[in-house]
Design an enzyme around this catalytic site. Structure first.
Site, PDB file in Angstrom:
ATOM      1  N   TRP A 106      57.641  26.997  37.462  1.00 38.81           N
ATOM      2  CA  TRP A 106      58.393  28.142  37.881  1.00 38.81           C
ATOM      3  C   TRP A 106      57.726  29.625  37.733  1.00 38.81           C
ATOM      4  O   TRP A 106      57.537  30.533  38.440  1.00 38.81           O
ATOM      5  CB  TRP A 106      59.846  28.241  37.351  1.00 38.81           C
ATOM      6  CG  TRP A 106      60.781  27.092  37.595  1.00 38.81           C
ATOM      7  CD1 TRP A 106      61.181  26.205  36.891  1.00 38.81           C
ATOM      8  CD2 TRP A 106      61.080  26.878  38.947  1.00 38.81           C
ATOM      9  NE1 TRP A 106      61.846  25.193  37.405  1.00 38.81           N
ATOM     10  CE2 TRP A 106      61.824  25.689  38.808  1.00 38.81           C
ATOM     11  CE3 TRP A 106      61.131  27.407  40.178  1.00 38.81           C
ATOM     12  CZ2 TRP A 106      62.677  25.028  39.806  1.00 38.81           C
ATOM     13  CZ3 TRP A 106      61.728  26.799  41.218  1.00 38.81           C
ATOM     14  CH2 TRP A 106      62.271  25.731  41.106  1.00 38.81           C
ATOM     15  N   ASP A 176      62.141  35.240  32.463  1.00 36.40           N
ATOM     16  CA  ASP A 176      62.762  34.365  33.375  1.00 36.40           C
ATOM     17  C   ASP A 176      63.702  33.439  32.546  1.00 36.40           C
ATOM     18  O   ASP A 176      63.083  32.515  31.745  1.00 36.40           O
ATOM     19  CB  ASP A 176      62.170  33.530  34.367  1.00 36.40           C
ATOM     20  CG  ASP A 176      62.893  32.703  35.140  1.00 36.40           C
ATOM     21  OD1 ASP A 176      64.028  32.399  34.813  1.00 36.40           O
ATOM     22  OD2 ASP A 176      62.316  31.874  36.125  1.00 36.40           O
ATOM     23  N   LYS A 200      73.059  26.936  35.102  1.00 44.59           N
ATOM     24  CA  LYS A 200      72.799  25.807  34.227  1.00 44.59           C
ATOM     25  C   LYS A 200      73.645  26.288  33.001  1.00 44.59           C
ATOM     26  O   LYS A 200      74.231  25.272  32.464  1.00 44.59           O
ATOM     27  CB  LYS A 200      71.127  26.123  33.710  1.00 44.59           C
ATOM     28  CG  LYS A 200      70.256  25.826  34.981  1.00 44.59           C
ATOM     29  CD  LYS A 200      68.871  26.032  34.667  1.00 44.59           C
ATOM     30  CE  LYS A 200      68.073  25.879  35.965  1.00 44.59           C
ATOM     31  NZ  LYS A 200      67.797  24.673  36.476  1.00 44.59           N
TER      32      LYS A 200
END
Length: 365
Positions: A106, A176, A200
């Site tokens: 990511w 992030d 999540k």
């Protein structure tokens, strides 16, 4: 009538498990939301009934994370992946450079997107060691005049997590936190911006949370499309266009559940307990299970490991599926096994999985 439904052992990496009590409440309110005669999905986003839901979700997040009035809380769409572009569009000005700490797939994607908009540099990377660890703070190199420094707080694919964040002084720090937001205590004041996909720890897919310092927001580039400006959404309380109303409603209910069970303190206690029971199965296996992450970088959210052979791994995953353990395949890019133990995954699921691991080892060791 309450249905007798057997719930799966849900270890999916995202979208992930949601609290059962939240799902049951949503089920009860689905057709007639609090006497409106409409579903929450049918309400106008300009209505007083929805506005109360929207503002309550923001207030609950601020309360749980200790977010001061120096920050805006935004509800956006497009996932964390859109943020990879929006951040440099807004904050990577001409003649400036941004630093990225590389800890997995990511952060690589965020770095690649930022390169399209300006000058970027890798401030640190653990790629050479197959992303088994988080770089040490002393390894992070930057000049001190960067537009921002970006990191990914938890790496779902590799199972690593930051335990301590750098103090960057005058350089804005952006994180992030998609896969570990609200899973542990975080000093928000260290960051100029935090962003996270909700799917999540915060709710269902479709909502992206952005926590951005107002002072930082004032420095943003204004010469970009309206919908891609953070200021557009800040000025309109994330209601410039139709927001993902059902997702925000669910997010607010998940935050309410966190408050009800004892807040962040209880969440932290549960997460440490859940992760320990699975890591113990790995550590006590005499090498039958091989953890991917180095011990001091282990994630409390994504527990990644391999078995001694590919043949054993296939058998393990096939049997796990038969036993009702869902989502324990490693990411398609690296294989192996992964148990994602997000906030709403119950301890009982983690305990059952650790017992399955021990039993499988006895049968195949």
């Amino acid at each position: 009538m309450k249905l007798d439904i057997k719930r799966a052992y849900n270890f999916n990496a995202g979208p992930s498990a949601l609290p059962l009590s939240v799902l049951e409440k949503a089920q009860q309110e689905l057709i007639d939301f609090r006497g409106t005669g409409m579903s929450i999905m049918e309400l106008s986003h300009r209505s007083a009934a929805y506005e109360e839901v929207h503002n309550q979700a923001i207030a609950r997040l601020k309360d749980l994370m200790g977010i001061s009035e120096d920050y805006e809380v935004l509800f956006l769409q497009g996932g964390a992946s859109l943020q990879f572009s929006m951040i440099p569009m807004n904050f990577l000005g001409e003649g400036k450079k941004a630093g990225y700490v590389m800890t997995g797939s990511w952060s690589e994607k965020a770095f690649a997107e930022a390169k399209l908009f300006g000058e970027v540099a890798q401030a640190a990377s653990s790629k050479e060691g197959k992303y088994r660890r988080i770089p040490r703070l002393a390894e992070i190199q930057y000049q001190g005049d960067e537009a921002y420094l970006h990191l990914t707080s938890n790496n779902t694919i590799y199972g690593t997590q930051w335990k301590e964040f750098p103090a960057t002084g005058n350089v804005p720090l952006i994180a992030d936190m998609s896969s570990d937001i609200l899973s542990k205590h975080v000093d928000v004041s260290k960051f100029s911006m935090i962003y996270a996909g909700a799917q999540k720890n915060l709710g269902p897919s479709g909502v992206t949370v952005v926590i951005v310092r107002k002072e930082f927001l004032e420095k943003a580039n204004s010469n970009i499309p309206t919908m891609l400006k953070y200021s557009t959404h800040a000025k309109n309380n994330s209601l410039y266009n139709t927001p993902p109303t059902f997702g925000i409603y669910m997010l607010g209910e998940v935050l309410g559940w966190v408050q009800e069970i004892g807040g962040l303190e209880e969440v932290v206690r549960r997460n440490e307990e859940k992760a320990k029971v699975i890591y113990d199965a790995i550590d006590h296996s005499n090498g039958f299970y091989i953890g991917h992450a180095e011990n001091d970088s282990r994630s409390l959210m994504n527990i990644t490991f391999n078995l001694k052979s590919e043949e054993l791994e296939k058998a393990f995953l096939a049997q796990a599926k038969q036993e009702g353990f869902i989502g324990v395949n490693g990411h398609r890019s690296i294989g192996g096994c992964r148990a994602s133990t997000y906030n709403a995954v119950p301890y009982e699921s983690c305990k059952a999985f650790s017992e399955f691991m021990e039993q499988f080892q006895k049968q195949n060791g």
